[in-house]
Design an enzyme around this catalytic site. Sequence first.
Site, PDB file in Angstrom:
ATOM      1  N   ARG A 124       0.831  -1.208   0.000  1.00 62.46           N
ATOM      2  CA  ARG A 124       0.000   0.000   0.000  1.00 62.46           C
ATOM      3  C   ARG A 124       0.869   1.264   0.000  1.00 62.46           C
ATOM      4  O   ARG A 124       0.553   2.247   0.649  1.00 62.46           O
ATOM      5  CB  ARG A 124      -0.962   0.012   1.195  1.00 62.46           C
ATOM      6  CG  ARG A 124      -1.863  -1.199   1.296  1.00 62.46           C
ATOM      7  CD  ARG A 124      -2.826  -1.307   0.112  1.00 62.46           C
ATOM      8  NE  ARG A 124      -3.646  -2.512   0.244  1.00 62.46           N
ATOM      9  CZ  ARG A 124      -3.352  -3.680  -0.322  1.00 62.46           C
ATOM     10  NH1 ARG A 124      -2.270  -3.810  -1.084  1.00 62.46           N
ATOM     11  NH2 ARG A 124      -4.137  -4.725  -0.162  1.00 62.46           N
ATOM     12  N   GLU A 126      -4.070   3.848   6.231  1.00 63.58           N
ATOM     13  CA  GLU A 126      -4.118   3.620   4.789  1.00 63.58           C
ATOM     14  C   GLU A 126      -4.886   4.760   4.132  1.00 63.58           C
ATOM     15  O   GLU A 126      -4.638   5.124   2.991  1.00 63.58           O
ATOM     16  CB  GLU A 126      -4.798   2.282   4.492  1.00 63.58           C
ATOM     17  CG  GLU A 126      -4.810   1.909   3.024  1.00 63.58           C
ATOM     18  CD  GLU A 126      -5.313   0.494   2.782  1.00 63.58           C
ATOM     19  OE1 GLU A 126      -5.838   0.252   1.676  1.00 63.58           O
ATOM     20  OE2 GLU A 126      -5.177  -0.354   3.666  1.00 63.58           O
ATOM     21  N   SER A 163     -10.697   0.535   3.836  1.00 60.02           N
ATOM     22  CA  SER A 163      -9.826   0.018   4.894  1.00 60.02           C
ATOM     23  C   SER A 163      -9.105   1.186   5.564  1.00 60.02           C
ATOM     24  O   SER A 163      -8.394   1.935   4.899  1.00 60.02           O
ATOM     25  CB  SER A 163      -8.800  -0.957   4.313  1.00 60.02           C
ATOM     26  OG  SER A 163      -9.428  -2.105   3.811  1.00 60.02           O
TER      27      SER A 163
END
Length: 318
Positions: free
Chosen positions: A183, A308, A238
């Site tokens: 990520r 995130e 998320s």
Amino acid sequence: MNVRTSIRVSAIQELQAAFGDRLKLDEPLARYTSARVGGPAQLFLVVQSAAELETAVSIAYQKRIPYTLLGGGSNILVSDYGIGGLVIMNKAKAIQFRHTGASVICTVESGMNLSSLARQCIGKGLGGLEWAIGVPGTVGGAVVGNSGAHGSDMDSNLRAAVIWEPGRGQRIYSNNEMSYGYRDSILKQEQGRDLSRRVVLSAELELTPEPVDVLIARADGFTAHRKQTQPGGATVGSMFKNPENYYAGYLIEAAGLKGFSVGGAHISEKHANFFANDGTATAEDIRSLIAEAWNSVREQFGVELELEVELVGDWEFE
């Protein structure tokens, strides 16, 4: 709190000359985000092509107007106070396919919805993007954040990206130059820094021909898993990255926070790494949940979770 930045009339006039009445003032942003929260954009513009996107960011950079990109509105939490400067909603969606030996290269503009692209590829018998079925957001956001699911990610598909660099113009980045990690990318690392950020204009994705029925079956499996494990409704996506050797959702659940609420927002009972808007939430409600989850996990398990999601706009912190 006054979030408006000083913008010269001549700068606004140049944007109006390029885009006409598509340039909006004080446009509410909640309708454009997956969490359905956020204050107004001082200036707001929807672009329909990579060329328009490049024009908009070039003018903003030259006129010293801060700019923020919006794609699908997921993985982003917009402050209740809104965003100063220019907010550009990217709807550049042009797409082309070309065969190169055993693979097919998909060249796609950065505003294309990632899940829609995955469905198009499946329909053409092109494998590799099935993991993206149901993943919210755009190609550009996925390139920046190395979005992924079901054991794959953008790193596994991206061959190259055309990126606009402030003051320099277009440059092609290879996969290696993106410095992909979990990520993470060289572009993601610009988040939160006081600088004019690079902008993804388009991407080249490498795909492999496979039978359509095989791809559909694989995608259906991913869709079923997502529906079983993730909540629907208005969420940011998320919230935290999974720390090494752990799942963020497991840690938040183990901290006793499933169902914990602040105002009109709560931590999902279905998956504790998703924070949901019950319909009346503010961005500050969600940010308070973020703080509660981060502090509880740190105190109970000694793990410092990393967001995130990106917090954008103007925030007041105690």
